[in-house]
Scaffold this motif. Structure first.
Motif, PDB file in Angstrom:
ATOM      1  N   ALA A 227       0.836  -1.203   0.000  1.00 22.53           N
ATOM      2  CA  ALA A 227       0.000   0.000   0.000  1.00 22.53           C
ATOM      3  C   ALA A 227       0.867   1.247   0.000  1.00 22.53           C
ATOM      4  CB  ALA A 227      -0.904   0.007   1.233  1.00 22.53           C
ATOM      5  N   VAL A 228       0.432   2.234  -0.775  1.00 25.13           N
ATOM      6  CA  VAL A 228       1.082   3.545  -0.747  1.00 25.13           C
ATOM      7  C   VAL A 228       0.029   4.560  -0.342  1.00 25.13           C
ATOM      8  CG1 VAL A 228       2.185   5.361  -2.104  1.00 25.13           C
ATOM      9  CG2 VAL A 228       2.741   2.978  -2.557  1.00 25.13           C
ATOM     10  N   THR A 229       0.372   5.388   0.610  1.00 25.35           N
ATOM     11  CA  THR A 229      -0.590   6.394   1.057  1.00 25.35           C
ATOM     12  C   THR A 229       0.095   7.759   1.106  1.00 25.35           C
ATOM     13  OG1 THR A 229      -1.911   7.082   2.934  1.00 25.35           O
ATOM     14  CG2 THR A 229      -0.318   5.372   3.379  1.00 25.35           C
ATOM     15  N   THR A 230      -0.538   8.723   0.451  1.00 22.13           N
ATOM     16  CA  THR A 230       0.052  10.058   0.323  1.00 22.13           C
ATOM     17  C   THR A 230      -0.827  11.073   1.048  1.00 22.13           C
ATOM     18  OG1 THR A 230       0.948   9.491  -1.836  1.00 22.13           O
ATOM     19  CG2 THR A 230       0.772  11.834  -1.335  1.00 22.13           C
ATOM     20  N   HIS A 231      -0.227  11.792   1.958  1.00 17.68           N
ATOM     21  CA  HIS A 231      -0.948  12.848   2.683  1.00 17.68           C
ATOM     22  C   HIS A 231      -0.302  14.193   2.359  1.00 17.68           C
ATOM     23  CE1 HIS A 231      -3.616  10.462   5.308  1.00 17.68           C
ATOM     24  NE2 HIS A 231      -2.769   9.516   4.934  1.00 17.68           N
ATOM     25  N   TYR A 232      -1.127  15.098   1.877  1.00 20.17           N
ATOM     26  CA  TYR A 232      -0.648  16.410   1.438  1.00 20.17           C
ATOM     27  C   TYR A 232      -1.535  17.442   2.132  1.00 20.17           C
ATOM     28  CZ  TYR A 232      -0.213  20.230  -2.038  1.00 20.17           C
ATOM     29  OH  TYR A 232      -0.056  21.426  -2.671  1.00 20.17           O
ATOM     30  N   GLY A 233      -1.004  18.035   3.178  1.00 23.14           N
ATOM     31  CA  GLY A 233      -1.826  18.881   4.048  1.00 23.14           C
ATOM     32  C   GLY A 233      -1.845  20.348   3.693  1.00 23.14           C
ATOM     33  N   TYR A 234      -1.264  20.694   2.528  1.00 21.79           N
ATOM     34  CA  TYR A 234      -1.219  22.123   2.164  1.00 21.79           C
ATOM     35  C   TYR A 234      -2.147  22.433   1.001  1.00 21.79           C
ATOM     36  CZ  TYR A 234       3.341  20.654   4.017  1.00 21.79           C
ATOM     37  OH  TYR A 234       4.329  20.052   4.729  1.00 21.79           O
ATOM     38  N   SER A 235      -3.009  21.489   0.652  1.00 22.51           N
ATOM     39  CA  SER A 235      -3.846  21.655  -0.537  1.00 22.51           C
ATOM     40  C   SER A 235      -5.050  22.538  -0.236  1.00 22.51           C
ATOM     41  CB  SER A 235      -4.324  20.280  -1.008  1.00 22.51           C
ATOM     42  OG  SER A 235      -5.099  20.420  -2.159  1.00 22.51           O
ATOM     43  N   LYS A 236      -5.337  23.441  -1.144  1.00 22.18           N
ATOM     44  CA  LYS A 236      -6.524  24.295  -0.956  1.00 22.18           C
ATOM     45  C   LYS A 236      -7.767  23.590  -1.503  1.00 22.18           C
ATOM     46  CE  LYS A 236      -4.259  27.710   0.921  1.00 22.18           C
ATOM     47  NZ  LYS A 236      -3.294  26.860   1.631  1.00 22.18           N
ATOM     48  N   VAL A 237      -7.555  22.530  -2.265  1.00 22.76           N
ATOM     49  CA  VAL A 237      -8.677  21.752  -2.808  1.00 22.76           C
ATOM     50  C   VAL A 237      -8.570  20.340  -2.235  1.00 22.76           C
ATOM     51  CG1 VAL A 237      -9.764  20.867  -4.913  1.00 22.76           C
ATOM     52  CG2 VAL A 237      -8.609  23.094  -4.937  1.00 22.76           C
TER      53      VAL A 237
END
Ligand SMILES: NC(=O)c1ccc[n+]([C@@H]2O[C@H](COP(=O)([O-])OP(=O)(O)OC[C@H]3O[C@@H](n4cnc5c(N)ncnc54)[C@H](O)[C@@H]3O)[C@@H](O)[C@H]2O)c1
Length: 313
Positions: A227-237
């Motif tokens: 499993a690959v999980t990507t968390h990007y907490g700076y997205s405005k959308v």
């Protein structure tokens, strides 16, 4: 036991979901709620006709409880679980279980010592779309599960985020500790396996905070699923997509009640009934007390999630 007398510790954002679930769950009598901010406890207490407290200990001293739900900031999970366990109360504690492996181990041993149930509120398995995906995995509709791919993009550092979430000392971490915990829960549950290896990388690109704002995990499970999980907490959308990739197709989940299935050369959506996941979670917790069995989401399970997260810090 006719019914379970329940109290809730912490009257913040997620407590609302637990109160609503408790009110609607047969066999549960919600008696009281505590928060150091009196107005938070009082407004919920007034709405649901339960007793408010501003002091946890006072609530535990005064009320005749069988169980508590703990919805406090992460740094308070361990001490409040230990306190409740030593009073002989069964405990449902919110995820992530605690900030450190040592705290998780203490929580597990104190619950065992006092012969009380300890369940961790990893909610994913009670969400309609995940329940349907799990059912299809179990039935083998699309063949064996090979890989899981998850993307979560959001504005983590928004104004509504509680201040304790933005400090490592009180939250234990940022997007991976808070929301990566959901992803790891999903991978553990859907693969029905245990973590063999974790690789991870976290990033710190937000100002005014010492918690990570982005991160990627690669989980290798004992049964061969990856499993690959990507968390990007700076997205405005915001975007929240999970793909389950099988020998013969793909299942994609986006919202609570819509699931997209790709089988052979066909792709179609299924709309599912919305069910309150917090009610299902509470029912499982209550069942573990009534039937005297290990809760569906044990302390050891919560610990495995924390081991994975802390290993990438
Ligand atoms: N399952 C989910 O989907 C989900 C979603 C959100 C939060 N959570 C988890 O729930 C927990 C709480 O998160 P939240 O978003 O509700 O946070 P929150 O800050 O809104 O709520 C925490 C509450 O605890 C109170 N509090 C702090 N110290 C206290 C003390 N000593 N005694 C009594 N009350 C005290 C605060 O005043 C606050 O009202 C965290 O573990 C979080 O990760 C889970």
């Amino acid at each position: 036991m006719n019914h379970i007398n329940l109290g809730i510790i912490g009257a913040g954002i997620i407590a609302h979901n637990h109160v609503e679930a408790a009110i609607n769950t047969p066999g549960v009598k919600l008696l009281c709620i505590a928060d150091i901010v009196s107005q938070k406890a009082e407004s919920l207490a007034e709405k649901y006709n339960i007793k408010p407290y501003t002091n946890n200990r006072e609530m535990l001293d005064n009320e005749s409880l069988d169980a508590v739900i703990i919805t406090l900031p992460v740094f308070l999970h361990c001490e409040s679980v230990v306190e409740a366990a030593n009073r002989g109360l069964h405990i449902l504690v919110e995820k992530p279980m605690a900030s450190t492996v040592e705290e998780c181990n203490l929580m597990i041993s104190e619950a065992k010592k006092n012969n009380v149930k300890l369940m961790v509120g990893h909610i994913q398995r009670y969400i309609s779309s995940n329940m349907r995906a799990f059912e299809m995995i179990q039935e083998g509709t699309l063949g064996g599960l090979i890989m899981i791919n998850e993307r979560r993009y959001y504005n983590y550092f928004n104004d509504r985020r509680p201040a304790w979430c933005l400090k490592k000392e009180t939250a234990g971490g940022g997007v991976i500790m808070n929301l990566g915990a959901h992803s790891i829960d999903k991978v553990l549950y859907m693969s029905q396996s245990r973590i063999k290896k974790v690789h991870g990388k976290v990033g710190f690109f937000a100002t005014g905070t010492d918690v990570e704002g982005n991160g990627q995990l690669l989980l290798e499970m004992e049964n061969g699923v990856s499993a690959v999980t990507t968390h990007y907490g700076y997205s405005k959308v915001a975007e929240y997509t999970t793909e389950y990739i099988f020998h013969d197709g793909i299942i994609k989940t986006t919202t609570n009640n819509i699931i997209t299935i790709q089988a052979g050369d066909k792709r179609y959506d299924e709309e599912l009934l919305k069910i309150d996941p917090f009610k299902l979670q509470l029912e499982d917790f209550i069942k573990s007390i009534e039937e005297d069995k290990t809760p569906a989401i044990s302390g050891e399970y919560g610990l495995e999630v924390i081991q994975a997260i802390t290993s990438v810090y």
